[in-house]
Design a protein around this motif. Structure first.
Motif, PDB file in Angstrom:
ATOM      1  N   GLY A   1      15.575   8.709  -8.341  1.00 27.06           N
ATOM      2  CA  GLY A   1      14.713   7.967  -9.256  1.00 27.06           C
ATOM      3  C   GLY A   1      13.376   7.685  -8.572  1.00 27.06           C
ATOM      4  O   GLY A   1      13.354   7.179  -7.448  1.00 27.06           O
ATOM      5  N   LEU A   2      12.272   8.031  -9.225  1.00 27.10           N
ATOM      6  CA  LEU A   2      10.937   7.852  -8.665  1.00 27.10           C
ATOM      7  C   LEU A   2      10.200   6.770  -9.440  1.00 27.10           C
ATOM      8  O   LEU A   2      10.052   6.866 -10.669  1.00 27.10           O
ATOM      9  CB  LEU A   2      10.146   9.163  -8.734  1.00 27.10           C
ATOM     10  CG  LEU A   2      10.695  10.337  -7.918  1.00 27.10           C
ATOM     11  CD1 LEU A   2       9.883  11.595  -8.195  1.00 27.10           C
ATOM     12  CD2 LEU A   2      10.681  10.009  -6.428  1.00 27.10           C
ATOM     13  N   ILE A   3       9.726   5.761  -8.719  1.00 26.16           N
ATOM     14  CA  ILE A   3       9.002   4.660  -9.354  1.00 26.16           C
ATOM     15  C   ILE A   3       7.712   4.417  -8.577  1.00 26.16           C
ATOM     16  O   ILE A   3       7.750   4.066  -7.392  1.00 26.16           O
ATOM     17  CB  ILE A   3       9.838   3.360  -9.364  1.00 26.16           C
ATOM     18  CG1 ILE A   3      11.177   3.580 -10.074  1.00 26.16           C
ATOM     19  CG2 ILE A   3       9.057   2.229 -10.030  1.00 26.16           C
ATOM     20  CD1 ILE A   3      12.130   2.399  -9.956  1.00 26.16           C
ATOM     21  N   ALA A   4       6.581   4.611  -9.234  1.00 25.84           N
ATOM     22  CA  ALA A   4       5.277   4.313  -8.627  1.00 25.84           C
ATOM     23  C   ALA A   4       4.826   2.939  -9.100  1.00 25.84           C
ATOM     24  O   ALA A   4       4.801   2.677 -10.309  1.00 25.84           O
ATOM     25  CB  ALA A   4       4.252   5.375  -9.017  1.00 25.84           C
ATOM     26  N   THR A   5       4.508   2.050  -8.175  1.00 24.50           N
ATOM     27  CA  THR A   5       4.099   0.696  -8.563  1.00 24.50           C
ATOM     28  C   THR A   5       2.590   0.541  -8.449  1.00 24.50           C
ATOM     29  O   THR A   5       1.938   1.131  -7.599  1.00 24.50           O
ATOM     30  CB  THR A   5       4.782  -0.363  -7.673  1.00 24.50           C
ATOM     31  OG1 THR A   5       4.307  -0.243  -6.331  1.00 24.50           O
ATOM     32  CG2 THR A   5       6.290  -0.186  -7.694  1.00 24.50           C
ATOM     33  N   GLY A   6       2.038  -0.272  -9.349  1.00 27.14           N
ATOM     34  CA  GLY A   6       0.609  -0.569  -9.292  1.00 27.14           C
ATOM     35  C   GLY A   6       0.004  -0.735 -10.672  1.00 27.14           C
ATOM     36  O   GLY A   6       0.170   0.134 -11.537  1.00 27.14           O
ATOM     37  N   ASN A   7      -0.693  -1.844 -10.889  1.00 20.67           N
ATOM     38  CA  ASN A   7      -1.358  -2.073 -12.179  1.00 20.67           C
ATOM     39  C   ASN A   7      -2.461  -1.062 -12.447  1.00 20.67           C
ATOM     40  O   ASN A   7      -2.868  -0.866 -13.606  1.00 20.67           O
ATOM     41  CB  ASN A   7      -1.958  -3.486 -12.215  1.00 20.67           C
ATOM     42  CG  ASN A   7      -0.889  -4.565 -12.191  1.00 20.67           C
ATOM     43  OD1 ASN A   7       0.274  -4.318 -12.498  1.00 20.67           O
ATOM     44  ND2 ASN A   7      -1.284  -5.780 -11.809  1.00 20.67           N
TER      45      ASN A   7
ATOM     46  N   ILE B   1       6.136   4.715 -13.967  1.00 26.05           N
ATOM     47  CA  ILE B   1       5.216   3.760 -13.343  1.00 26.05           C
ATOM     48  C   ILE B   1       5.702   2.352 -13.633  1.00 26.05           C
ATOM     49  O   ILE B   1       6.192   2.064 -14.738  1.00 26.05           O
ATOM     50  CB  ILE B   1       3.786   3.956 -13.884  1.00 26.05           C
ATOM     51  CG1 ILE B   1       3.203   5.277 -13.353  1.00 26.05           C
ATOM     52  CG2 ILE B   1       2.879   2.791 -13.497  1.00 26.05           C
ATOM     53  CD1 ILE B   1       1.854   5.631 -13.969  1.00 26.05           C
ATOM     54  N   CYS B   2       5.583   1.490 -12.646  1.00 26.89           N
ATOM     55  CA  CYS B   2       5.968   0.082 -12.786  1.00 26.89           C
ATOM     56  C   CYS B   2       4.757  -0.781 -12.450  1.00 26.89           C
ATOM     57  O   CYS B   2       4.085  -0.556 -11.439  1.00 26.89           O
ATOM     58  CB  CYS B   2       7.127  -0.234 -11.841  1.00 26.89           C
ATOM     59  SG  CYS B   2       7.600  -1.982 -11.791  1.00 26.89           S
TER      60      CYS B   2
ATOM     61  N   GLY C   1       4.030   2.307  -3.052  1.00 30.93           N
ATOM     62  CA  GLY C   1       3.183   1.126  -3.184  1.00 30.93           C
ATOM     63  C   GLY C   1       3.977  -0.162  -3.091  1.00 30.93           C
ATOM     64  O   GLY C   1       5.216  -0.183  -3.101  1.00 30.93           O
ATOM     65  N   GLY C   2       3.242  -1.276  -2.968  1.00 34.03           N
ATOM     66  CA  GLY C   2       3.861  -2.592  -3.023  1.00 34.03           C
ATOM     67  C   GLY C   2       4.640  -2.997  -1.793  1.00 34.03           C
ATOM     68  O   GLY C   2       5.537  -3.838  -1.883  1.00 34.03           O
ATOM     69  N   ILE C   3       4.315  -2.427  -0.615  1.00 35.53           N
ATOM     70  CA  ILE C   3       5.139  -2.734   0.564  1.00 35.53           C
ATOM     71  C   ILE C   3       4.335  -3.211   1.775  1.00 35.53           C
ATOM     72  O   ILE C   3       4.910  -3.454   2.836  1.00 35.53           O
ATOM     73  CB  ILE C   3       5.973  -1.509   0.993  1.00 35.53           C
ATOM     74  CG1 ILE C   3       5.072  -0.290   1.238  1.00 35.53           C
ATOM     75  CG2 ILE C   3       7.047  -1.214  -0.030  1.00 35.53           C
ATOM     76  CD1 ILE C   3       5.786   0.875   1.879  1.00 35.53           C
ATOM     77  N   SER C   4       3.020  -3.347   1.636  1.00 37.72           N
ATOM     78  CA  SER C   4       2.223  -3.760   2.796  1.00 37.72           C
ATOM     79  C   SER C   4       2.179  -5.289   2.878  1.00 37.72           C
ATOM     80  O   SER C   4       3.194  -5.953   2.640  1.00 37.72           O
ATOM     81  CB  SER C   4       0.824  -3.149   2.711  1.00 37.72           C
ATOM     82  OG  SER C   4       0.136  -3.316   3.926  1.00 37.72           O
ATOM     83  N   VAL C   5       1.032  -5.851   3.186  1.00 39.92           N
ATOM     84  CA  VAL C   5       0.951  -7.301   3.396  1.00 39.92           C
ATOM     85  C   VAL C   5       0.003  -7.976   2.402  1.00 39.92           C
ATOM     86  O   VAL C   5      -0.420  -9.112   2.605  1.00 39.92           O
ATOM     87  CB  VAL C   5       0.508  -7.615   4.842  1.00 39.92           C
ATOM     88  CG1 VAL C   5       1.587  -7.198   5.824  1.00 39.92           C
ATOM     89  CG2 VAL C   5      -0.818  -6.931   5.167  1.00 39.92           C
TER      90      VAL C   5
ATOM     91  N   LEU D   1      14.196   3.606  -0.880  1.00 39.68           N
ATOM     92  CA  LEU D   1      13.223   4.001   0.134  1.00 39.68           C
ATOM     93  C   LEU D   1      11.840   3.794  -0.464  1.00 39.68           C
ATOM     94  O   LEU D   1      11.468   4.457  -1.438  1.00 39.68           O
ATOM     95  CB  LEU D   1      13.422   5.461   0.532  1.00 39.68           C
ATOM     96  CG  LEU D   1      12.499   6.007   1.621  1.00 39.68           C
ATOM     97  CD1 LEU D   1      12.738   5.281   2.950  1.00 39.68           C
ATOM     98  CD2 LEU D   1      12.705   7.514   1.791  1.00 39.68           C
ATOM     99  N   SER D   2      11.082   2.873   0.121  1.00 40.68           N
ATOM    100  CA  SER D   2       9.780   2.499  -0.440  1.00 40.68           C
ATOM    101  C   SER D   2       8.668   3.026   0.454  1.00 40.68           C
ATOM    102  O   SER D   2       8.538   2.631   1.621  1.00 40.68           O
ATOM    103  CB  SER D   2       9.684   0.969  -0.565  1.00 40.68           C
ATOM    104  OG  SER D   2      10.674   0.494  -1.462  1.00 40.68           O
ATOM    105  N   LEU D   3       7.858   3.923  -0.108  1.00 41.40           N
ATOM    106  CA  LEU D   3       6.802   4.603   0.633  1.00 41.40           C
ATOM    107  C   LEU D   3       5.461   3.911   0.426  1.00 41.40           C
ATOM    108  O   LEU D   3       5.274   3.149  -0.518  1.00 41.40           O
ATOM    109  CB  LEU D   3       6.692   6.063   0.174  1.00 41.40           C
ATOM    110  CG  LEU D   3       7.993   6.849  -0.021  1.00 41.40           C
ATOM    111  CD1 LEU D   3       7.677   8.273  -0.459  1.00 41.40           C
ATOM    112  CD2 LEU D   3       8.830   6.835   1.241  1.00 41.40           C
ATOM    113  N   SER D   4       4.538   4.247   1.280  1.00 33.66           N
ATOM    114  CA  SER D   4       3.171   3.728   1.161  1.00 33.66           C
ATOM    115  C   SER D   4       2.574   4.077  -0.202  1.00 33.66           C
ATOM    116  O   SER D   4       2.949   5.065  -0.835  1.00 33.66           O
ATOM    117  CB  SER D   4       2.308   4.321   2.270  1.00 33.66           C
ATOM    118  OG  SER D   4       0.958   3.977   2.094  1.00 33.66           O
ATOM    119  N   GLY D   5       1.608   3.281  -0.633  1.00 34.07           N
ATOM    120  CA  GLY D   5       0.922   3.567  -1.885  1.00 34.07           C
ATOM    121  C   GLY D   5      -0.206   4.565  -1.729  1.00 34.07           C
ATOM    122  O   GLY D   5      -0.652   5.168  -2.717  1.00 34.07           O
TER     123      GLY D   5
END
Length: 400
Positions: A180-186, A224-225, A250-254, A295-299
């Motif tokens: 399952g692939l989910i890209a996060t970001g408004n 997309i989420c 996305g959604g994993i930095s600070v 597994l959450s990858l960089s945006g």
């Protein structure tokens, strides 16, 4: 922050090897992994056949044959490949046979036609021949009952051809890794929809999906989420039964909207790690949630691709029980391009040709993806070391 090798060990340990199988049509078996041993139901060939155009003879009939004193044999007839014809063999006779034709019982050698006068009713043989010469015996290629492919063997085009020669129409293979692939970001928009001000089309999960699908995986969700914890959890909950692995971007930095680690933890997720000692893609995060690996990858596009290549292929190896899917590690000579010394272990996009590698000149920003078109590998750059022409470097390339 942990080392890359530790992080890979943690995620591969969290994904169970596949035990479920399915039957697929032979034509769709290339790129899949066998679920069990595949045995030969018949010998190949399953009859004695000719290795060339010529004459089937008794070797003892032509022991003294020579150009000066040819041996004359009566020709009983001609057999072509696929013919089912029977002759009563007897000494002093021959049967003309074409390549692949069945050899009548009794005849024990084939004289190639160039060593004869190619006669029709009577043939002159100009050279002696040993018994067994120019024949393909039963089982020369494969013996009946032989294990042709062991369990967990990767099948390619040649493998499919071998199975076809044995009469297989379907093949038992391991079920594919469902992702399952989910890209996060408004800011993200699906291609085909109009862009509002300051929005961008999502591209990364399309690259990820292409890699997954072309190497035997199955994308069961691609969406997309928004930067919304409730929406993320709803997507995971709704799709958890049909996915073995979820990959998010996305959604994993600070930042203020980097919500994934806290959201998963608050909803029963068990973090495996957050932040790995590598660039780009340092903030990579992984967790177990309701027996599913997340597994959450960089945006950033290129950073996400580095994360993907370093982690996905070992996961696929684990799941499919086959090393074919792993990154290929080799040493190559850097023949063009350079990189300044790095403060962290770094992975640099490059193009590998044989044992020579070239660093792309078009930029190495994590947000730049377009020049990946001209690249097919990653160079590992050691902390504190620069990369210069002439260096022997470690290169990682992914499976075709």
């Amino acid at each position: 922050m942990i080392e890359l090798e530790q992080a890979i060990a943690l995620v591969t340990g969290a994904l169970s090897p596949q035990i479920d199988s399915e039957l697929v049509p032979l034509a769709q078996a290339s790129g899949r992994v066998t679920a069990c041993a595949l045995k030969a139901p018949l010998a190949v060939p399953n009859f004695v056949r000719s290795a060339m155009d010529g004459y089937a003879v008794y070797a003892t009939d032509v022991v003294r044959a020579s150009p000066e004193q040819p041996r004359r044999l009566t020709v009983l007839g001609t057999i072509y490949a696929g013919d089912h014809m029977s002759y009563t063999p007897r000494m002093g006779t021959a049967v003309r046979v074409m390549t692949g034709a069945a050899i009548p019982p009794g005849y024990d050698a084939v004289v190639k036609q160039e060593l004869t006068d190619q006669g029709q009713a009577v043939v002159q043989i100009y050279q002696p021949i040993k018994a067994g010469k120019n024949l393909m015996p039963i089982g020369e290629d494969i013996i009946s009952g032989q294990v042709v492919f062991e369990p967990y063997t990767y099948l390619n085009g040649d493998s499919v051809g071998i199975l076809a020669s044995l009469g297989y129409t379907t093949v038992p293979v391991l079920q594919r890794l469902r992702v399952g692939l989910i890209a996060t970001g408004n800011e993200l928009v699906i291609p085909g929809q109009p862009l509002a001000p300051n929005q961008i089309y999502n591209s990364t999960i399309y690259s990820l999906a292409a890699y997954i699908e072309c190497t035997g995986g199955q994308v069961v969700l691609q969406t997309i989420c928004q930067d919304n914890p409730a929406e993320l959890m709803a997507l995971l909950t709704q799709n958890k039964q049909k996915a073995d692995l979820f990959i998010t971007t996305g959604g994993i930095s600070v930042g203020a909207k980097d919500f994934i680690p806290a959201t998963l933890t608050a909803n029963g997720g068990q973090p495996l790690f957050h932040f790995v000692n590598l660039r780009p893609g340092t903030p990579i995060f992984a967790a177990n949630w309701q027996h599913k690996l997340i597994l959450s990858l960089s945006g950033n596009p290129f950073a996400a691709m580095v994360n993907f290549h370093l982690f996905y292929w070992p996961l696929l190896v684990r799941f499919q029980r086959n090393e074919h899917f792993n990154l290929k590690k080799q040493t190559a000579r850097l023949v063009a391009g350079k990189m300044p010394a790095t403060s962290m272990r770094r992975f640099v996009r490059a193009k590998l040709t044989g044992t020579e590698v070239v660093i792309d000149k078009k930029g190495h920003y994590a947000s730049v993806l377009h020049n990946m078109i001209d690249n097919n590998c990653l160079i590992e750059q050691i902390k504190g070391k620069s990369l210069q022409v002439g260096d022997q470097v470690t290169v990682y390339s992914w499976p075709d």
